[in-house]
Design a protein around this motif. Structure first.
Motif, PDB file in Angstrom:
ATOM      1  N   PHE A  13      -6.233   0.611  12.848  1.00 20.97           N
ATOM      2  CA  PHE A  13      -5.982  -0.774  12.436  1.00 20.97           C
ATOM      3  C   PHE A  13      -4.499  -1.070  12.616  1.00 20.97           C
ATOM      4  CE2 PHE A  13      -5.554   1.870   8.686  1.00 20.97           C
ATOM      5  CZ  PHE A  13      -4.416   1.403   8.056  1.00 20.97           C
ATOM      6  N   GLY A  14      -4.206  -2.365  12.703  1.00 23.33           N
ATOM      7  CA  GLY A  14      -2.801  -2.760  12.857  1.00 23.33           C
ATOM      8  C   GLY A  14      -2.410  -2.882  14.321  1.00 23.33           C
ATOM      9  N   PRO A  15      -1.100  -2.781  14.594  1.00 23.51           N
ATOM     10  CA  PRO A  15      -0.033  -2.365  13.672  1.00 23.51           C
ATOM     11  C   PRO A  15       0.285  -3.405  12.589  1.00 23.51           C
ATOM     12  CG  PRO A  15       0.903  -3.053  15.756  1.00 23.51           C
ATOM     13  CD  PRO A  15      -0.577  -3.066  15.941  1.00 23.51           C
ATOM     14  N   VAL A  16       0.708  -2.884  11.432  1.00 21.12           N
ATOM     15  CA  VAL A  16       1.091  -3.726  10.308  1.00 21.12           C
ATOM     16  C   VAL A  16       2.519  -3.379   9.897  1.00 21.12           C
ATOM     17  CG1 VAL A  16      -1.263  -3.988   9.461  1.00 21.12           C
ATOM     18  CG2 VAL A  16       0.128  -2.095   8.633  1.00 21.12           C
ATOM     19  N   PRO A  17       3.265  -4.333   9.328  1.00 17.63           N
ATOM     20  CA  PRO A  17       4.648  -4.046   8.927  1.00 17.63           C
ATOM     21  C   PRO A  17       4.693  -3.154   7.691  1.00 17.63           C
ATOM     22  CG  PRO A  17       4.036  -6.277   8.295  1.00 17.63           C
ATOM     23  CD  PRO A  17       2.904  -5.742   9.115  1.00 17.63           C
ATOM     24  N   SER A  18       5.589  -2.205   7.716  1.00 17.18           N
ATOM     25  CA  SER A  18       5.756  -1.251   6.631  1.00 17.18           C
ATOM     26  C   SER A  18       7.228  -1.058   6.354  1.00 17.18           C
ATOM     27  CB  SER A  18       5.113   0.090   7.018  1.00 17.18           C
ATOM     28  OG  SER A  18       5.563   1.133   6.181  1.00 17.18           O
ATOM     29  N   ARG A  19       7.626  -1.125   5.074  1.00 16.90           N
ATOM     30  CA  ARG A  19       9.020  -0.897   4.727  1.00 16.90           C
ATOM     31  C   ARG A  19       9.479   0.474   5.170  1.00 16.90           C
ATOM     32  NH1 ARG A  19      10.456  -2.908   0.093  1.00 16.90           N
ATOM     33  NH2 ARG A  19      10.831  -4.805   1.243  1.00 16.90           N
ATOM     34  N   ARG A  20       8.607   1.463   5.009  1.00 19.72           N
ATOM     35  CA  ARG A  20       8.991   2.831   5.314  1.00 19.72           C
ATOM     36  C   ARG A  20       8.919   3.158   6.797  1.00 19.72           C
ATOM     37  NH1 ARG A  20       4.998   5.594   0.939  1.00 19.72           N
ATOM     38  NH2 ARG A  20       3.746   3.815   1.578  1.00 19.72           N
ATOM     39  N   LEU A  21       7.990   2.515   7.508  1.00 19.51           N
ATOM     40  CA  LEU A  21       7.654   2.984   8.847  1.00 19.51           C
ATOM     41  C   LEU A  21       7.770   1.920   9.932  1.00 19.51           C
ATOM     42  CD1 LEU A  21       4.465   5.010   7.821  1.00 19.51           C
ATOM     43  CD2 LEU A  21       6.790   5.856   8.082  1.00 19.51           C
ATOM     44  N   GLY A  22       8.376   0.800   9.647  1.00 19.99           N
ATOM     45  CA  GLY A  22       8.487  -0.236  10.674  1.00 19.99           C
ATOM     46  C   GLY A  22       7.123  -0.820  10.993  1.00 19.99           C
ATOM     47  N   GLN A  23       6.768  -0.879  12.293  1.00 14.85           N
ATOM     48  CA  GLN A  23       5.451  -1.351  12.714  1.00 14.85           C
ATOM     49  C   GLN A  23       4.536  -0.138  12.820  1.00 14.85           C
ATOM     50  OE1 GLN A  23       5.921  -4.817  12.014  1.00 14.85           O
ATOM     51  NE2 GLN A  23       4.263  -4.780  13.504  1.00 14.85           N
ATOM     52  N   SER A  24       3.572  -0.065  11.892  1.00  9.02           N
ATOM     53  CA  SER A  24       2.743   1.126  11.734  1.00  9.02           C
ATOM     54  C   SER A  24       1.321   0.868  12.218  1.00  9.02           C
ATOM     55  CB  SER A  24       2.724   1.531  10.252  1.00  9.02           C
ATOM     56  OG  SER A  24       1.726   2.486   9.998  1.00  9.02           O
ATOM     57  N   LEU A  25       0.866   1.713  13.144  1.00  5.02           N
ATOM     58  CA  LEU A  25      -0.525   1.658  13.586  1.00  5.02           C
ATOM     59  C   LEU A  25      -1.319   2.637  12.719  1.00  5.02           C
ATOM     60  CD1 LEU A  25      -1.779   1.546  17.251  1.00  5.02           C
ATOM     61  CD2 LEU A  25      -2.988   2.839  15.501  1.00  5.02           C
ATOM     62  N   GLY A  26      -2.213   2.111  11.886  1.00  5.28           N
ATOM     63  CA  GLY A  26      -2.923   2.928  10.923  1.00  5.28           C
ATOM     64  C   GLY A  26      -4.094   3.685  11.524  1.00  5.28           C
TER      65      GLY A  26
END
Length: 323
Positions: A10-23
């Motif tokens: 799923f994603g990619p979604v924005p993450s504070r820790r990981l930038g653009q994260s593909l789940g």
């Protein structure tokens, strides 16, 4: 009733820790070793602690490659491939093999784990090949841990903590920690001090403090308020070099850019700022104190007094994404 469709990525979604994260969702719903009272996914339907097979490394690899093809076509960036399923990723018996296969794609691989299986050498070996591992440490107090995480009956907190110590000694990647702060459970000064002491002993790159940002499994459970966040941040910061808040706000830059409003809202979403630091940032951005008064009036900033100093931070709000 037909089984719900399972999406491996799923994603990619924005993450504070990981930038653009593909789940990557590498276990079936809701396979976990905990039933955390604050879980956003719901009650654990299949609680167990022995890893089993879910999807083959080839299936996951092919799904990630296809998702990456789609993101490239749409012009989206992917900073991390992240194992963050609606369960516990280390319950996947093929996790290490899958991570190794994905490393060939030349994109950093992250795993978000609840830490329960780190007492086992084979699980530490599986995680060792990941570029980043986030470990959950909500409490080091046995009674609090059981009340918050509702662990599988065969789990022992002492084993988990020893496993965390061992993993931190062996792991050469980026280790970070995540503590979910629940009002009335793990937010007392003694509990925070003990947890911070333990986290300091494993030397993570960053210790994150979080609050639930979506409906919780157990009704009535909620995160600490801003004052509780500030207290926790101060206690953790007295021991740890890098402490950040994960309260669901927008991700932003951490340096002054000439846009004082954006700078303030980005920084205070992660780090409560003393008044003298706020004034310095305003000076750097050539802005006036009236900006602070407007942000306070609009509810975008909150001021709290702590040990004789005023601190400014963002109010806790729900987020669109929380990874």
């Amino acid at each position: 009733m037909a089984e719900a469709e399972h999406h491996l990525t799923f994603g990619p979604v924005p993450s504070r820790r990981l930038g653009q994260s593909l789940g990557i969702n590498n276990v079936t719903t809701k396979s976990c070793s905990y039933t955390c009272v604050y879980c956003q996914v719901g009650e654990t339907s299949d609680k167990f602690i022995e890893p089993r097979s879910f999807f083959s490394p080839e299936e996951i690899y092919d799904a990630v490659v296809e998702r990456l093809r789609q993101t490239k076509e749409s012009g989206q960036r992917v900073d991390y491939l992240t194992f963050v399923p609606d369960g516990e990723p280390t319950l996947d018996a093929s996790l290490g093999e899958t991570i190794s296969a994905l490393r060939g794609l030349k994109i950093p691989v992250a795993v978000i784990t609840n830490s329960t299986l780190l007492s086992r050498a084979e699980e530490r070996t599986a995680l060792a090949v990941a570029d980043l591992v986030s470990v959950k440490i909500d409490s080091v107090d046995e009674a609090i841990w059981r009340r918050i995480n509702l662990p599988h009956r065969d789990l022992q907190l002492s084993d988990i903590l020893q496993g965390l110590r061992q993993f931190a000694t062996e792991y050469t990647g980026n280790l970070i920690t995540d503590t979910m702060l629940i009002a009335g459970l793990n937010d007392g000064a003694d509990a925070l001090n003990h947890t911070a002491d333990f986290i300091d002993s494993i030397s993570p790159q960053t210790a994150y403090l979080a609050v639930p940002t979506r409906p919780t499994t157990v009704k009535g459970v909620h995160g600490v308020d801003e004052a509780g966040l500030l207290r926790a941040h101060q206690i953790y910061s007295s021991r740890l070099k890098e402490v950040e808040l994960l309260t669901g706000h927008e991700v932003g830059e951490f340096a002054h850019s000439g846009n004082a409003r954006n700078d303030l809202l980005a920084i205070t979403a992660v780090h409560p700022m003393r008044e003298d630091d706020v004034r310095q940032l305003l000076a750097d951005d050539r802005a006036e104190w009236g900006l602070i008064e407007r942000l306070l009036s609009d509810g975008e900033l909150k001021v709290l007094e702590y040990e004789g100093s005023n601190f400014y931070l963002r109010p806790v709000r729900c987020a669109r994404h929380h990874i």
